[in-house]
Design an enzyme around this catalytic site. Structure first.
Site, PDB file in Angstrom:
ATOM      1  N   THR A 138       0.859  -1.192   0.000  1.00 18.98           N
ATOM      2  CA  THR A 138       0.000   0.000   0.000  1.00 18.98           C
ATOM      3  C   THR A 138       0.889   1.233   0.000  1.00 18.98           C
ATOM      4  OG1 THR A 138      -1.684  -1.212   1.208  1.00 18.98           O
ATOM      5  CG2 THR A 138      -1.802   1.200   1.313  1.00 18.98           C
ATOM      6  N   ASN A 169      -9.713   1.439   2.077  1.00 19.96           N
ATOM      7  CA  ASN A 169      -9.497   1.298   3.520  1.00 19.96           C
ATOM      8  C   ASN A 169     -10.076   2.486   4.295  1.00 19.96           C
ATOM      9  OD1 ASN A 169      -8.390  -1.191   3.391  1.00 19.96           O
ATOM     10  ND2 ASN A 169      -6.319  -0.614   3.991  1.00 19.96           N
ATOM     11  N   CYS A 202      -3.306  -2.152   9.168  1.00 20.17           N
ATOM     12  CA  CYS A 202      -3.735  -1.516   7.910  1.00 20.17           C
ATOM     13  C   CYS A 202      -4.611  -0.294   8.106  1.00 20.17           C
ATOM     14  CB  CYS A 202      -4.449  -2.547   7.048  1.00 20.17           C
ATOM     15  SG  CYS A 202      -3.431  -3.987   6.746  1.00 20.17           S
TER      16      CYS A 202
HETATM   17  C1  UGA Z   1      -8.093  -4.425   6.121  1.00 18.00           C
HETATM   18  C2  UGA Z   1      -9.090  -4.426   4.955  1.00 18.00           C
HETATM   19  O1  UGA Z   1     -10.338  -4.977   5.393  1.00 18.00           O
HETATM   20  C3  UGA Z   1      -8.555  -5.260   3.781  1.00 18.00           C
HETATM   21  O2  UGA Z   1      -9.455  -5.159   2.681  1.00 18.00           O
HETATM   22  C4  UGA Z   1      -7.191  -4.708   3.372  1.00 18.00           C
HETATM   23  O3  UGA Z   1      -6.612  -5.461   2.330  1.00 18.00           O
HETATM   24  C5  UGA Z   1      -6.264  -4.756   4.577  1.00 18.00           C
HETATM   25  O4  UGA Z   1      -6.826  -3.965   5.646  1.00 18.00           O
HETATM   26  C6  UGA Z   1      -4.942  -4.171   4.137  1.00 18.00           C
HETATM   27  O5  UGA Z   1      -4.901  -2.986   3.810  1.00 18.00           O
HETATM   28  O6  UGA Z   1      -3.967  -4.923   4.029  1.00 18.00           O
HETATM   29  P1  UGA Z   1      -7.476  -6.172   8.067  1.00 18.00           P
HETATM   30  O7  UGA Z   1      -6.589  -5.109   8.605  1.00 18.00           O
HETATM   31  O8  UGA Z   1      -6.936  -7.548   7.953  1.00 18.00           O
HETATM   32  O9  UGA Z   1      -7.979  -5.771   6.585  1.00 18.00           O
HETATM   33  O10 UGA Z   1      -8.733  -6.262   9.013  1.00 18.00           O
HETATM   34  P2  UGA Z   1     -10.289  -5.910   8.919  1.00 18.00           P
HETATM   35  O11 UGA Z   1     -11.062  -7.149   8.767  1.00 18.00           O
HETATM   36  O12 UGA Z   1     -10.511  -4.829   7.936  1.00 18.00           O
HETATM   37  O13 UGA Z   1     -10.555  -5.346  10.393  1.00 18.00           O
HETATM   38  C7  UGA Z   1      -9.900  -4.152  10.824  1.00 18.00           C
HETATM   39  C8  UGA Z   1     -10.396  -3.746  12.182  1.00 18.00           C
HETATM   40  O14 UGA Z   1     -11.732  -3.260  12.104  1.00 18.00           O
HETATM   41  C9  UGA Z   1     -10.429  -4.876  13.226  1.00 18.00           C
HETATM   42  O15 UGA Z   1      -9.887  -4.382  14.440  1.00 18.00           O
HETATM   43  C10 UGA Z   1     -11.903  -5.199  13.394  1.00 18.00           C
HETATM   44  O16 UGA Z   1     -12.212  -5.663  14.677  1.00 18.00           O
HETATM   45  C11 UGA Z   1     -12.515  -3.825  13.154  1.00 18.00           C
HETATM   46  N1  UGA Z   1     -13.928  -3.877  12.703  1.00 18.00           N
HETATM   47  C12 UGA Z   1     -14.258  -4.488  11.532  1.00 18.00           C
HETATM   48  C13 UGA Z   1     -14.917  -3.269  13.473  1.00 18.00           C
HETATM   49  O17 UGA Z   1     -14.641  -2.696  14.549  1.00 18.00           O
HETATM   50  N2  UGA Z   1     -16.217  -3.303  13.036  1.00 18.00           N
HETATM   51  C14 UGA Z   1     -16.570  -3.902  11.871  1.00 18.00           C
HETATM   52  O18 UGA Z   1     -17.762  -3.883  11.519  1.00 18.00           O
HETATM   53  C15 UGA Z   1     -15.566  -4.514  11.105  1.00 18.00           C
END
Ligand code: UGA
Length: 416
Positions: A100, A187, A239
């Site tokens: 990124t 993101n 991320c």
């Molecule tokens: C995120 C993006 O979702 C991916 O599409 C992207 O490729 C990645 O970053 C990256 O840039 O490499 P990731 O960091 O693995 O992926 O995790 P997420 O599933 O996005 O969750 C991020 C945070 O948001 C977590 O702490 C999760 O608990 C929180 N979250 C997620 C919430 O608080 N509420 C939600 O409804 C969803």
């Protein structure tokens, strides 16, 4: 997929692990996939860039772009890879940014390469950002919603068409600057959804509106959707926090209003403190109290604790002179490495042992084992049946029926 891949890795420990199919992080299905590809002779590893340059025409650059002290993306690893490639370049290559990177990095990459070329050789740059999530990496990688391909020539188009031929999802061909921007814009939007949901939870808490029905009611609108609007202790990981911060900086550099993104970040920054506030509304003085914390990873199915809410919540508990008992199915070791303070914290392998005689249980990650917790067993073990749920994993009436005082984002205090 029939592509053949050679990976270059300079860290000898990681190189030796992955070469034998051992994955140094917890990521479901990854070890099987890597082992299978090594066995099928489709995947090999080296510590020499020149090996890769002899092997491949297309080189994906996947190094980290962590957050620098000033909030910008730290591009030093991109620069150093570019110099290393340029110094060994032996023939035409297509360099693909997978990391990124801020808009314009393809130009920086081109300039750095040109400055360090030892021979007069052609190369091109493309940007194909990655959208997989930790904890779901293999499935997401193999079944993406879309592939974004930022290119500058017909030759790049042909090379990437061949590499991505088995992906049946929409492919969006654009220029590298737009591809770089699409990654941050995605993101940033996900972070915005979460902060918006957290803002909704806050208004529910003071008005008595029901957060669960609210999210359902809003999410049923197909233009909005139900995904990524779960309120809680905020977004963590390697991320969203760093990318929102770098995105803010990109707007600043171009003098474009970024107030919306700043608010997204500031709503998120306050979430861990609000967990402590919820705890203190039940236990005024936390000194010498014993608190259990379930969930150290920033989300389930990973052992990653980077920017995990647990780091701040546990720090604040320690500052309050509380005894802290932690449990996580995978992330305990990473947490111990990341929690950079010499203090006594108790770590447990058994989630029920961790709550023994505790005055409260705080939940920070929605691991499946927590969702299925036996509430009666929990109540018997705990000193005081109080749950502060940072991910809203339980139903209020069920926990209340089991005799717990229950606090979660979006619930009014007088629910309890
Ligand atoms: C995120 C993006 O979702 C991916 O599409 C992207 O490729 C990645 O970053 C990256 O840039 O490499 P990731 O960091 O693995 O992926 O995790 P997420 O599933 O996005 O969750 C991020 C945070 O948001 C977590 O702490 C999760 O608990 C929180 N979250 C997620 C919430 O608080 N509420 C939600 O409804 C969803």
């Amino acid at each position: 997929m029939e592509n053949e891949v050679m990976c270059v890795e300079s860290n000898q420990g990681i190189l030796s692990d992955v070469s034998s199919g051992k994955i140094p992080i917890f990521e479901p299905e990854l070890e099987n996939l890597v082992t299978k590809c090594i066995q099928n002779q489709k995947l090999q590893f080296t510590d020499q860039i020149k090996d890769v340059l002899e092997f491949a025409e297309v080189i994906f650059i996947c190094v980290g772009t962590p957050q620098a002290e000033d909030g910008k993306a730290d591009l030093s690893q991109i620069d150093s890879v570019a110099i290393n490639i340029a110094e060994h370049l032996n023939g035409y290559k297509l360099l693909v940014e997978k990391s990124t990177v801020p808009i314009g990095t393809h130009i920086r990459l081109k300039n750095t390469m040109s400055l360090h070329l030892k021979n007069k050789v052609d190369f091109e740059i493309a940007c194909v950002p990655e959208f997989l999530r930790e904890g779901n990496a293999v499935k997401d990688f193999l079944n993406p919603d879309r592939v974004i391909l930022g290119i500058e020539s017909e030759n790049s188009h042909q090379l990437l068409t061949s590499i991505y031929k088995d992906f049946e999802c929409p492919k969006i061909w654009t220029n590298p600057a737009t591809a770089e921007l699409i990654k941050y814009a995605s993101n940033g939007f996900l972070a915005m959804k979460i902060s918006y949901a957290n803002m909704l939870a806050d208004i529910c808490e003071v008005t008595g509106a029901d957060i669960e029905s609210l999210i359902e009611g809003v999410g049923q609108d197909s233009r909005i959707g139900k995904a990524f609007i779960n309120p809680g202790v905020g977004y963590g990981g390697s991320c969203l926090p760093k990318d929102v911060s770098a995105f803010i900086d990109i707007f600043d550099q171009h003098k474009v209003n970024n107030g919306l993104l700043k608010e997204v970040e500031s709503i998120n920054r306050l979430r861990p403190q609000r967990i402590i506030a919820k705890l203190k509304s039940s236990i005024k003085n936390l000194e010498n109290k014993k608190i259990a914390v379930w969930g150290l990873a920033f989300k389930p199915n990973t052992d990653d604790v980077r920017n995990a809410p647990s780091l701040e919540v546990v720090s604040r508990l320690i500052e309050e002179k509380t005894t802290v008992n932690c449990h996580d199915p995978q992330a305990t070791n990473q947490f111990k490495k990341a929690f950079n303070r010499k203090v006594d914290i108790n770590f447990f392998d058994d989630m029920y042992e961790s709550v023994q005689e505790c005055d409260a249980l705080i939940i920070l990650t929605e691991w499946p084992e927590y969702l299925g917790a036996n509430l009666d067993q929990l109540k018997t073990k705990m000193g005081t049946p109080l749950i502060i749920d940072g991910r809203g994993i339980f139903k209020l009436d069920e926990v209340q029926k089991s005799g717990f005082e229950y606090k979660a984002f979006g619930l009014t205090e007088n629910n309890n």
